[in-house]
Design a protein around this motif. Structure first.
Motif, PDB file in Angstrom:
ATOM      1  N   SER A 752       0.836  -1.209   0.000  1.00 52.15           N
ATOM      2  CA  SER A 752       0.000   0.000   0.000  1.00 52.15           C
ATOM      3  C   SER A 752       0.869   1.258   0.000  1.00 52.15           C
ATOM      4  O   SER A 752       2.035   1.237   0.417  1.00 52.15           O
ATOM      5  CB  SER A 752      -0.938   0.012   1.210  1.00 52.15           C
ATOM      6  N   LYS A 753       0.287   2.325  -0.503  1.00 50.81           N
ATOM      7  CA  LYS A 753       1.014   3.586  -0.611  1.00 50.81           C
ATOM      8  C   LYS A 753       0.806   4.434   0.651  1.00 50.81           C
ATOM      9  O   LYS A 753      -0.276   4.442   1.244  1.00 50.81           O
ATOM     10  CB  LYS A 753       0.546   4.379  -1.835  1.00 50.81           C
ATOM     11  N   PHE A 754       1.854   5.144   1.018  1.00 50.06           N
ATOM     12  CA  PHE A 754       1.826   6.002   2.210  1.00 50.06           C
ATOM     13  C   PHE A 754       2.194   7.419   1.787  1.00 50.06           C
ATOM     14  O   PHE A 754       3.193   7.625   1.102  1.00 50.06           O
ATOM     15  CB  PHE A 754       2.823   5.481   3.252  1.00 50.06           C
ATOM     16  N   TYR A 755       1.372   8.378   2.178  1.00 52.94           N
ATOM     17  CA  TYR A 755       1.598   9.773   1.782  1.00 52.94           C
ATOM     18  C   TYR A 755       1.832  10.645   3.016  1.00 52.94           C
ATOM     19  O   TYR A 755       1.085  10.566   3.997  1.00 52.94           O
ATOM     20  CB  TYR A 755       0.385  10.327   1.028  1.00 52.94           C
ATOM     21  N   HIS A 756       2.845  11.452   2.950  1.00 49.35           N
ATOM     22  CA  HIS A 756       3.071  12.473   3.984  1.00 49.35           C
ATOM     23  C   HIS A 756       3.446  13.760   3.241  1.00 49.35           C
ATOM     24  O   HIS A 756       4.612  14.114   3.112  1.00 49.35           O
ATOM     25  CB  HIS A 756       4.182  12.055   4.945  1.00 49.35           C
ATOM     26  N   VAL A 757       2.408  14.439   2.739  1.00 44.29           N
ATOM     27  CA  VAL A 757       2.625  15.626   1.910  1.00 44.29           C
ATOM     28  C   VAL A 757       1.774  16.757   2.467  1.00 44.29           C
ATOM     29  O   VAL A 757       0.670  17.023   1.969  1.00 44.29           O
ATOM     30  CB  VAL A 757       2.265  15.354   0.432  1.00 44.29           C
ATOM     31  N   PRO A 758       2.238  17.409   3.496  1.00 43.63           N
ATOM     32  CA  PRO A 758       1.441  18.495   4.093  1.00 43.63           C
ATOM     33  C   PRO A 758       1.260  19.654   3.129  1.00 43.63           C
ATOM     34  O   PRO A 758       2.110  19.937   2.290  1.00 43.63           O
ATOM     35  CB  PRO A 758       2.280  18.929   5.297  1.00 43.63           C
ATOM     36  N   LYS A 759       0.135  20.301   3.253  1.00 41.14           N
ATOM     37  CA  LYS A 759      -0.149  21.490   2.467  1.00 41.14           C
ATOM     38  C   LYS A 759      -0.272  22.667   3.415  1.00 41.14           C
ATOM     39  O   LYS A 759      -1.002  22.606   4.391  1.00 41.14           O
ATOM     40  CB  LYS A 759      -1.469  21.327   1.706  1.00 41.14           C
ATOM     41  N   ARG A 760       0.459  23.733   3.151  1.00 39.54           N
ATOM     42  CA  ARG A 760       0.398  24.895   4.029  1.00 39.54           C
ATOM     43  C   ARG A 760      -0.983  25.532   3.934  1.00 39.54           C
ATOM     44  O   ARG A 760      -1.477  25.839   2.868  1.00 39.54           O
ATOM     45  CB  ARG A 760       1.455  25.931   3.631  1.00 39.54           C
ATOM     46  N   SER A 761      -1.603  25.706   5.084  1.00 42.43           N
ATOM     47  CA  SER A 761      -2.911  26.365   5.157  1.00 42.43           C
ATOM     48  C   SER A 761      -2.883  27.260   6.369  1.00 42.43           C
ATOM     49  O   SER A 761      -3.193  26.862   7.467  1.00 42.43           O
ATOM     50  CB  SER A 761      -4.014  25.322   5.279  1.00 42.43           C
ATOM     51  N   GLY A 762      -2.432  28.459   6.176  1.00 45.46           N
ATOM     52  CA  GLY A 762      -2.180  29.326   7.325  1.00 45.46           C
ATOM     53  C   GLY A 762      -0.987  28.765   8.040  1.00 45.46           C
ATOM     54  O   GLY A 762       0.094  28.657   7.482  1.00 45.46           O
ATOM     55  N   GLN A 763      -1.163  28.332   9.271  1.00 44.56           N
ATOM     56  CA  GLN A 763      -0.087  27.709  10.012  1.00 44.56           C
ATOM     57  C   GLN A 763      -0.459  26.283  10.406  1.00 44.56           C
ATOM     58  O   GLN A 763       0.086  25.720  11.324  1.00 44.56           O
ATOM     59  CB  GLN A 763       0.227  28.538  11.261  1.00 44.56           C
ATOM     60  N   CYS A 764      -1.430  25.684   9.713  1.00 41.94           N
ATOM     61  CA  CYS A 764      -1.781  24.323  10.063  1.00 41.94           C
ATOM     62  C   CYS A 764      -1.496  23.418   8.879  1.00 41.94           C
ATOM     63  O   CYS A 764      -1.351  23.868   7.758  1.00 41.94           O
ATOM     64  CB  CYS A 764      -3.232  24.252  10.516  1.00 41.94           C
ATOM     65  N   THR A 765      -1.337  22.124   9.124  1.00 38.33           N
ATOM     66  CA  THR A 765      -1.005  21.200   8.049  1.00 38.33           C
ATOM     67  C   THR A 765      -2.097  20.167   7.892  1.00 38.33           C
ATOM     68  O   THR A 765      -2.756  19.776   8.844  1.00 38.33           O
ATOM     69  CB  THR A 765       0.332  20.484   8.336  1.00 38.33           C
ATOM     70  N   CYS A 766      -2.269  19.714   6.670  1.00 41.44           N
ATOM     71  CA  CYS A 766      -3.229  18.649   6.431  1.00 41.44           C
ATOM     72  C   CYS A 766      -2.671  17.753   5.333  1.00 41.44           C
ATOM     73  O   CYS A 766      -2.038  18.216   4.394  1.00 41.44           O
ATOM     74  CB  CYS A 766      -4.581  19.220   6.030  1.00 41.44           C
ATOM     75  N   VAL A 767      -2.863  16.441   5.450  1.00 40.29           N
ATOM     76  CA  VAL A 767      -2.288  15.493   4.504  1.00 40.29           C
ATOM     77  C   VAL A 767      -3.155  15.415   3.255  1.00 40.29           C
ATOM     78  O   VAL A 767      -4.368  15.263   3.325  1.00 40.29           O
ATOM     79  CB  VAL A 767      -2.161  14.102   5.149  1.00 40.29           C
ATOM     80  N   GLN A 768      -2.525  15.499   2.118  1.00 43.18           N
ATOM     81  CA  GLN A 768      -3.223  15.369   0.839  1.00 43.18           C
ATOM     82  C   GLN A 768      -2.988  13.958   0.297  1.00 43.18           C
ATOM     83  O   GLN A 768      -1.853  13.522   0.158  1.00 43.18           O
ATOM     84  CB  GLN A 768      -2.676  16.375  -0.178  1.00 43.18           C
ATOM     85  N   ASN A 769      -4.043  13.280  -0.007  1.00 41.81           N
ATOM     86  CA  ASN A 769      -3.902  11.934  -0.567  1.00 41.81           C
ATOM     87  C   ASN A 769      -4.126  11.903  -2.076  1.00 41.81           C
ATOM     88  O   ASN A 769      -4.220  10.840  -2.667  1.00 41.81           O
ATOM     89  CB  ASN A 769      -4.887  10.976   0.113  1.00 41.81           C
TER      90      ASN A 769
END
Length: 783
Positions: A752-769
């Motif tokens: 399976s694939k694993f993603y750790h690619v945060p996207k800057r959104s202000g000062q918080c991070t969220c993982v994009q799949n």
């Protein structure tokens, strides 16, 4: 007949004399004022064409020669772009880390939203600001920047913001200098690994915003006694700076809170104590109730009167009427040590004393100052009566309140306009000054049983459990945490139901376990010096470069992370006179309880215990508590009482009760940074010891990426296991591509694939799949 003025001609005239009008400028008539940029003085002004002509014709304004920024450089000046309104906007925000981190295209988009927001706000009509999902964070920042400009100019209304998030939840904010300050925190802080506090409610709601409804409502002053600054300028030769009353806004001290002015001019405090007070006062207005804590901090008796009269002209028949007063004493036990007498007059703190100024001097001010006998007379301000032949002096001067009322009546004190008052309220910025600091022994008092919360059944939330519990499970969850706490055998029993934050509960547990015996809290330079010595681990790639591997790699992390490094808390007044090891024993017991809960499948209890333990040292370098997040049975009544300090609120389903966010005007900031420093020192020792034994391809605070052979090496050496301080496998990768310290993709052992690619959104991070895996890997290989 004079020529009719048109837009282009007027625009050229303004520019000729150094005023740049906005691109959408429309000429109305010669009396209408236009907001434009004064190039000569580098500031925005409002000026009409008629005023411009007056300045020119009276020699006040000369033709303006725009400076050439390329003078002396070999460059074709004609090819350079003009200094546009966008350029000026951008230059004015060059120190804003968020805005300056983006390219011109993004900045121009923000600038356009900023301009549009300014226009809508200045109309003072209710309006809805919508935010696009893709550009939300940039539009939100632009809206905040627009509020900074428009807010100070809207003096006659309160601005209410109704914030609707993606789930349809509604919260309310009042637009004020304080609101803007805390909204800016979204874009200026990078502290992810910290103890969560009430500010997070503000952050979570704002970042998920879909729209903001802006409403203009009548101002409310509030019932709570506050004191801000004196809104009159002194037009006399009487020096009233000692009382926070100035001749102009440019005088030193004008922009300080009046309470600081009173304390400073009393001369009973040291320079270091005044610096400390300045650092702890966060708003210009300070509620009278804060004097209790200030009295305790400064070890001073404060006798504070409140004048309840009205500022109306004095009649000769009632010239002795000073209005009703009431008074409160704070810190009466310190009276023998030192004491200060204050009075709150027209929402303004002042020293309550007499001045060497007579009633006769105020009433006959012009006459006295035209009389050659008194122009340079040292005692002229004490004149009692005089005629052409003789004069006499008063034996004592007026009290400050009587003096001020007389001066207002005689127009020697002139009130500032509402716009000026509003502007200076927005202009205030809290100061952070270096001072030697103080230390005090740690004391964590018993939590009082809040009858209000108990009767109204206010439930604990995620700030206590670390997760959002279901309503019907709260009692059971509290009971199981109570059982764990009871097994610790503390010096004094703790009722966990009285606590609403896991960090506060943990501090009490530590205190009753003896972890804080002979431990001191610090503030000022001593605390800052120790905080500066805290070295936090960084996320890094191999040789700080992109990395790719298709070999089997093990991603392992440290059991308990920082908890494994907690061994003691430094003791003594300077935080370096010994150690108290009780915390190590406490953490080990709590860790065993957590493992026991995990074995039983009770992940919720394990999560709460994890948050409890982690907060123990994070709390030692906690941020100042700038916002009070308070539940109240009647939101509207609470707002009416604390109006000047309210920055936001929301209602429960009943439409009456809810939570109100108020700004804390006085925030003493004592911390225990020596504890955090000791944890980081020990943690870095553990990680560095392991990194000396293996090749690390990637590290993320308490986790490292190593080869299969190096993992087996650590197993043989006893570094791997389930105990606190041992390493365990988090992931096994068969392929990994790392672009940067926070961006990587990988293939797990099961394919399976694993993603750790945060996207800057202000000062918080969220993982994009939705990242293209192959494209990401190939890009990493090329680099």
């Amino acid at each position: 007949m004079p020529r009719r003025l048109n837009r282009d001609f007027v625009k050229r005239e303004f520019e000729k004399y150094g005023y740049t009008l906005p691109p959408d400028f429309t000429y109305t008539n010669n009396s209408t004022t236009y907001r434009c940029y004064d190039e000569a003085n580098s500031r925005y002004v409002s000026i009409s064409y008629k005023q411009l002509r007056y300045k020119v014709e009276h020699g006040i304004r000369q033709e303006y020669a725009y400076p050439n920024p390329f003078e002396g450089m070999e460059i074709n000046v004609e090819e350079t772009k003009p200094n546009t309104s966008f350029d000026r906007w951008d230059n004015a925000r060059k120190d804003d880390a968020f805005i300056s981190s983006y390219g011109r295209e993004t900045k121009e988009m923000m600038f356009n939203y900023f301009k549009d927001s300014i226009k809508k706000l200045m109309k003072k009509q209710d309006v809805t600001m919508n935010f696009d999902e893709h550009d939300k964070i940039f539009q939100l920042k632009s809206f905040i920047e627009a509020c900074k400009v428009a807010g100070p100019m809207i003096a006659d209304k309160n601005i209410r913001l109704t914030i609707t998030d993606a789930d349809g939840r509604i919260a309310y904010r009042h637009l004020s200098a304080e609101t803007l300050k805390y909204l800016d925190i979204l874009f200026t802080t990078d502290e992810f690994d910290r103890v969560h506090d009430s500010m997070d409610d503000v952050v979570d709601n704002i970042l998920d915003v879909v729209k903001i409804d802006v409403e203009f409502v009548e101002k409310k002053q509030g019932k709570r006694i506050i004191a801000e600054f004196f809104p009159y300028l002194n037009k006399s030769d009487i020096d009233l700076r000692r009382y926070g009353i100035f001749k102009s806004q440019n005088e030193e001290g004008f922009n300080e809170p009046c309470l600081i002015q009173a304390f400073k001019t009393s001369s009973i405090f040291t320079e270091d104590e005044i610096k400390m007070l300045k650092s702890f006062i966060k708003t210009r207005a300070v509620a009278q109730t804060e004097l209790r804590e200030i009295s305790e901090l400064m070890k001073v008796h404060i006798h504070c009167k409140k004048w309840h009269g009205q500022l109306t002209a004095l009649s000769s028949k009632r010239s002795n009427d000073t209005g009703k007063t009431s008074h409160v004493d704070f810190g009466i036990e310190y009276k023998a040590l030192r004491s200060i007498n204050l009075i709150i007059f027209n929402e303004h703190y002042m020293l309550n004393e007499r001045l060497n100024v007579s009633e006769g001097y105020i009433k006959r001010y012009e006459e006295i100052n035209k009389d050659n006998r008194f122009k340079n007379h040292l005692r002229k301000m004490m004149l009692l009566k005089f005629d052409e032949k003789r004069y006499s002096f008063s034996k004592k001067g007026l009290k400050i309140i009587k003096l001020i009322k007389l001066m207002i009546e005689k127009n020697l004190l002139v009130r500032m306009s509402d716009k000026e008052i509003n502007k200076y309220s927005y202009d205030f910025k809290a100061q952070t000054l270096e001072f030697d600091g103080k230390s005090r022994e740690v004391f964590v008092g018993d939590k009082k049983d809040s009858m209000f919360k108990r009767l109204n059944k206010v439930p604990q939330t995620k700030h206590f459990f670390g997760y959002k519990p279901e309503d019907d499970e709260i009692d059971d969850r509290l009971n199981e945490i109570q059982e764990v706490v009871d097994r610790l055998k503390l010096r004094k029993n703790i009722n966990v139901k009285l606590y609403y934050k896991f960090s506060e509960l943990m501090q009490k547990i530590m205190y009753e376990y003896g972890c804080f015996d002979n431990v001191f809290e610090l503030c000022g330079v001593n605390a800052k010096r120790i905080r500066d010595e805290c070295i936090f681990p960084k996320t890094r790639t191999f040789n700080d470069k992109p990395f790719y591997s298709n070999q089997k790699l093990y991603y392992i992390d440290l059991n308990g992370a920082y908890m494994s490094a907690i061994k003691y808390i430094p003791t003594g007044e300077n935080g370096n006179n010994g150690v108290n090891p009780q915390i190590k024993d406490l953490i080990e017991k709590l860790y065993k309880e957590r493992m026991k809960a995990k074995e039983k499948g009770n992940e919720k209890l394990a999560r709460t215990l994890k948050f409890l333990m982690n907060s123990c040292w994070g709390y030692s370098i906690k941020r100042p508590k700038l916002i009070k997040h308070k539940y109240t049975k009647n939101v509207d009544n609470y707002i009416e009482t604390y109006a000047p300090f309210v920055i936001g609120y929301n209602y429960n389903e009943d439409g009456i009760s809810g939570f109100v966010d108020t700004v804390n005007s006085f925030v003493p900031h004592y911390t225990i940074p020596q504890f955090a420093r000791s944890v980081l020192i020990e943690f870095n020792k553990i990680m560095n010891e392991v990194k000396q034994l293996v090749t690390v391809y990637y590290e993320n605070v308490d986790a490292i990426l190593i080869s299969e052979s190096d993992y087996n090496k650590l197993v043989k050496l006893g570094y791997v296991g389930n105990e606190l301080g041992k390493f365990k496998i988090e992931h096994i990768f068969t392929e990994i591509a790392i672009k940067s310290s926070k961006r990587y993709v990988a293939t797990l052992e099961d394919g399976s694939k694993f993603y750790h690619v945060p996207k800057r959104s202000g000062q918080c991070t969220c993982v994009q799949n939705d990242v293209d895996y192959d494209e990401f890997v190939n890009s990493c290989k090329r680099n």
